[in-house]
Design an enzyme around this catalytic site. Structure first.
Site, PDB file in Angstrom:
ATOM      1  N   LYS A  52       0.838  -1.206   0.000  1.00 32.65           N
ATOM      2  CA  LYS A  52       0.000   0.000   0.000  1.00 32.65           C
ATOM      3  C   LYS A  52       0.873   1.256   0.000  1.00 32.65           C
ATOM      4  CE  LYS A  52      -3.710  -2.463   2.446  1.00 32.65           C
ATOM      5  NZ  LYS A  52      -4.401  -2.688   3.730  1.00 32.65           N
ATOM      6  N   GLN A  96      -3.966  -1.309  10.186  1.00 28.18           N
ATOM      7  CA  GLN A  96      -3.990  -2.634   9.571  1.00 28.18           C
ATOM      8  C   GLN A  96      -4.482  -3.691  10.566  1.00 28.18           C
ATOM      9  OE1 GLN A  96      -3.383  -3.186   6.316  1.00 28.18           O
ATOM     10  NE2 GLN A  96      -3.675  -5.385   6.478  1.00 28.18           N
ATOM     11  N   ASP A 119     -10.761   3.113   5.210  1.00 29.24           N
ATOM     12  CA  ASP A 119     -11.034   1.674   5.250  1.00 29.24           C
ATOM     13  C   ASP A 119     -12.539   1.394   5.250  1.00 29.24           C
ATOM     14  OD1 ASP A 119      -9.118  -0.372   5.238  1.00 29.24           O
ATOM     15  OD2 ASP A 119      -8.409   0.141   7.254  1.00 29.24           O
TER      16      ASP A 119
HETATM   17  N1  GUN Z   1      -6.738  -6.629   6.991  1.00 34.84           N
HETATM   18  C1  GUN Z   1      -7.206  -7.363   5.972  1.00 34.84           C
HETATM   19  N2  GUN Z   1      -7.829  -6.577   5.057  1.00 34.84           N
HETATM   20  C2  GUN Z   1      -7.749  -5.318   5.542  1.00 34.84           C
HETATM   21  C3  GUN Z   1      -8.219  -4.057   5.066  1.00 34.84           C
HETATM   22  O1  GUN Z   1      -8.844  -3.921   4.008  1.00 34.84           O
HETATM   23  N3  GUN Z   1      -7.936  -2.983   5.845  1.00 34.84           N
HETATM   24  C4  GUN Z   1      -7.259  -3.102   7.024  1.00 34.84           C
HETATM   25  N4  GUN Z   1      -7.046  -1.987   7.725  1.00 34.84           N
HETATM   26  N5  GUN Z   1      -6.820  -4.252   7.502  1.00 34.84           N
HETATM   27  C5  GUN Z   1      -7.064  -5.353   6.760  1.00 34.84           C
END
Ligand code: GUN
Length: 293
Positions: A52, A96, A119
């Site tokens: 990311k 995350q 998110d």
């Molecule tokens: N863990 C797995 N998928 C995601 C996501 O889309 N966002 C976040 N913040 N954590 C994750």
């Protein structure tokens, strides 16, 4: 002709569209900013946040990453989020998941300002999604699946959709998106999970199956109606004696046997994964644009 849905190509197309919007923001003196927060050293989370960060840099989004030790107290993380909420040049904040056990994810997600919640996990944004109010942010992975369906010309209107998995990150928001009364949804959605009786029968009826339950190669060919569209969200590490590391990554779909009968199918990797990142970039650019109004 291939029946593969090329997530990498579609994500690249979206990133090209976003580059125009980022350039426009820059002309108005705004550089989109995104903060990543990672707690602990979960290897998969490190890889995901790294990808990311790279995608942000390529698009011209400025990002900063805060890494906290695994034993961090919840209050400490909340204090960091309060500071990030108050930082003007940061338009988005992403914590995350998964988080260590002593930290409640629901409290953390509710602490990020809804206007910075790229998110789409804050209760306000979850509520807006349920209500069909598109002023909020939608969670990135299910939003990416919808985008793949739309850009691959898959008709969702009136379609029978089975979502395998009821998690807050994919399954539930996925179902909420596809049952809305709008042109790119309007599906009849069934959510299947561990307590579902005769999952096979539900799957065999489906025009579209979205596999997001986190069970390696769960969806077999005899569970799929010929011509059905298959979207594989799964990322599962399984033993593999032939690989150097002794493991390999597979999806929730038995790809080798399902691909020949599917109408369209996402490869894995190269299907849904790149779209999660493209949607995060899109939400962040949108958050920056909203800061102007
Ligand atoms: N863990 C797995 N998928 C995601 C996501 O889309 N966002 C976040 N913040 N954590 C994750």
């Amino acid at each position: 002709m291939t029946n593969l849905i090329d997530g990498r190509a579609i994500a690249a197309q979206i990133q090209g569209e976003l580059a125009v919007r980022v350039a426009d923001l820059k002309r108005r003196g705004i550089v989109p900013g995104l903060a990543f927060v990672r707690v602990g050293e979960d290897p998969a989370s490190k890889v995901y946040v790294g990808r990311k960060e790279k995608a942000c840099a390529e698009l011209g989004i400025v990002s900063e990453t805060h890494v906290l030790p695994a034993e961090t107290a919840e209050a400490e993380l909340l204090a960091l989020l309060a500071r990030l909420n108050a930082t003007g040049h940061l338009h988005g904040i992403l914590v995350q998941a998964p988080l260590p056990k002593q930290i409640r994810e629901s409290v953390v997600f509710a602490t990020v300002l809804p206007s910075k919640d790229v998110d789409g996990f804050h209760p306000v944004n979850v509520g807006k999604l349920m209500l069909g109010d598109d002023s909020g942010f939608r969670p990135c992975t299910p939003a990416g699946v919808v985008e793949l369906l739309v850009r691959s010309g898959v008709k969702t209107d009136g379609a029978e959709v089975v979502v395998l998995g009821r998690g807050n990150i994919v399954g539930k928001p996925m179902a909420a998106m596809l049952c809305q009364k709008n042109k790119h949804a309007n599906s009849t959605v069934t959510i299947c999970h561990a307590a579902t009786r005769d999952i096979q029968a539900h799957c065999r009826r489906a025009d579209i199956i979205i596999a997001a339950m986190g069970v390696a190669e769960f969806l077999k060919a005899d569970m799929v109606k010929p011509g059905a569209v298959i979207m594989d969200v799964g990322v599962n590490r399984v033993p593999d004696a032939s690989s150097k590391t002794g493991t390999k990554l597979v999806g929730d779909v038995d790809f080798k046997n399902v691909q020949p009968i599917a109408g369209k199918i996402t490869p894995n990797p190269g299907g849904v994964g790149p779209m999660t990142i493209a949607m995060l970039l899109q939400n962040t650019v949108r958050a920056a644009e909203k800061s102007l109004t």
